[in-house]
Design a protein around this motif. Structure first.
Motif, short mmCIF file in Angstrom:
data_model
loop_
_atom_site.label_atom_id
_atom_site.label_comp_id
_atom_site.label_asym_id
_atom_site.label_seq_id
_atom_site.Cartn_x
_atom_site.Cartn_y
_atom_site.Cartn_z
N GLN A 109 0.87 5.18 1.13
CA GLN A 109 0.18 6.26 2.04
C GLN A 109 0.89 7.53 1.89
O GLN A 109 1.76 7.80 2.34
CB GLN A 109 -0.12 5.60 3.22
CG GLN A 109 -0.98 6.51 4.09
CD GLN A 109 -1.16 5.87 5.51
OE1 GLN A 109 -0.55 5.17 6.25
NE2 GLN A 109 -2.45 6.40 6.07
N LEU A 141 3.76 0.77 2.66
CA LEU A 141 3.15 -0.33 3.75
C LEU A 141 3.00 -1.50 2.89
O LEU A 141 2.51 -1.66 2.40
CB LEU A 141 1.90 0.05 4.42
CG LEU A 141 1.82 1.46 4.76
CD1 LEU A 141 0.07 1.88 5.10
CD2 LEU A 141 2.45 1.33 6.19
N LYS A 168 -3.58 10.53 4.37
CA LYS A 168 -4.52 10.12 3.31
C LYS A 168 -4.67 8.73 3.82
O LYS A 168 -4.02 8.10 4.59
CB LYS A 168 -4.17 10.18 2.02
CG LYS A 168 -3.82 11.69 1.71
CD LYS A 168 -5.22 12.47 1.35
CE LYS A 168 -4.99 13.78 0.97
NZ LYS A 168 -6.24 14.50 0.99
N SER A 169 -5.45 7.92 3.13
CA SER A 169 -6.03 6.47 3.49
C SER A 169 -4.59 5.66 2.86
O SER A 169 -4.29 5.95 1.59
CB SER A 169 -7.09 6.09 3.10
OG SER A 169 -7.39 6.35 1.64
N PRO A 170 -4.43 4.43 3.31
CA PRO A 170 -3.74 3.51 2.34
C PRO A 170 -4.34 3.14 1.16
O PRO A 170 -5.33 2.83 1.07
CB PRO A 170 -3.29 2.22 3.51
CG PRO A 170 -3.81 2.92 4.71
CD PRO A 170 -4.89 3.92 4.37
N LEU A 207 -4.04 0.75 -2.29
CA LEU A 207 -3.37 -0.47 -2.78
C LEU A 207 -2.88 -0.26 -4.03
O LEU A 207 -3.23 0.26 -4.98
CB LEU A 207 -4.58 -1.32 -2.95
CG LEU A 207 -4.18 -2.96 -3.26
CD1 LEU A 207 -3.20 -3.82 -2.28
CD2 LEU A 207 -5.26 -3.87 -3.64
N TYR A 240 0.71 -1.15 0.00
CA TYR A 240 0.11 -0.03 0.03
C TYR A 240 1.15 1.14 -0.08
O TYR A 240 2.11 1.16 0.62
CB TYR A 240 -1.09 0.04 1.17
CG TYR A 240 -2.06 -0.84 1.01
CD1 TYR A 240 -1.89 -2.44 1.70
CD2 TYR A 240 -3.28 -0.33 0.89
CE1 TYR A 240 -2.99 -3.16 1.61
CE2 TYR A 240 -4.46 -1.36 0.81
CZ TYR A 240 -4.23 -2.74 1.06
OH TYR A 240 -5.24 -3.66 1.38
#
Lengths: 115, 117
Positions: free
Chosen positions: A38, A88, A42-44, A46, A36
């Motif tokens: 990020q 991530l 912000k959001s992770p 994919l 991921y």
């Protein structure tokens, strides 16, 4: 020992270079692996999934999985400043039982691509 | 296709108060997950719903946390009473049916930043 470990960095590469991000995992039950991206606040997001040993390529990204060594990596070719983010690594077990799908994350590697 | 949405984006409450977080998964996704990131730590799993059933709640920290997913659509996560250590970013993620092949790809919402004072 953490279940999923990443080289914490930060990692700095020049624009156009290859960025190499590494991840190891301890649970041999893990079968699915994800990278991921990020951005700060912000959001992770994919960017890659890999389930089988070997390489998987998608555009400038290549994920590599070696289950015998319990090792996952992400290569970013022709790195761009817009690739600067935290990456991530996550693992999950898709075996039977109650824990399928649950993601176990590493702490993330901060990547900076400088012009 | 709309992504995962979460509400509120930020919440600041005092210790002892109650907060309820909401997550709307991607339409048609049976699997809904809650995760939390405490400052300086990695993202950690809290629980997993399949439709309206709790599949795995092994990551829930204690009984001050209550998650529901009535009707198998949106989910709420209630913290009551909130403690200082509950501060962090709460993420929701969703994925498709486990038998549809691409199911293990989870898509994350923007998160709710919870601050307990």
């Amino acid at each position: 020992q953490k279940e999923v470990e990443q080289n914490s960095g930060p990692l700095s590469v020049p624009e156009g270079a290859i960025a190499s991000l590494n991840c190891t995992y301890s649970d041999r039950v893990s079968q699915s692996f994800f990278w991921y991206r990020q951005y700060s606040g912000k959001s992770p997001e994919l960017i890659m999934s890999i389930y089988s040993n070997g390489d998987k390529e998608d555009g400038r990204f290549t994920a590599q999985l070696n289950k015998a060594s319990q090792y996952v990596s992400l290569l970013i070719r022709d790195s761009q400043p817009s690739d600067s983010a935290t990456y991530l690594c996550a693992a999950s077990s898709n075996a039977g039982g109650t824990s399928y799908g649950k993601l176990t994350f590493g702490q993330g590697t901060i990547l900076t691509v400088h012009p | 296709e709309a992504g995962v949405t979460q509400f509120p984006s930020h919440s600041v409450i005092e210790k002892g108060q109650t907060v309820t977080l909401r997550c709307d998964p991607i339409s048609g996704h049976d699997n809904l997950y809650w995760y939390r990131r405490v400052m300086g730590k990695e993202i950690k799993f809290l629980l997993h719903f399949v439709k309206e059933s709790k599949q795995d709640e092994s990551g829930m920290p204690n009984n001050r946390f209550l998650a529901e997913r009535t009707g198998g659509t949106y989910s709420t996560l209630k913290v009551q009473p909130a403690e200082l250590e509950d501060s962090g970013v709460y993420f929701c993620a969703s994925s498709q049916d486990p038998h549809s092949g691409m199911s293990h790809e989870q898509f994350f919402g923007p998160g709710t930043r919870l601050t307990v004072l």
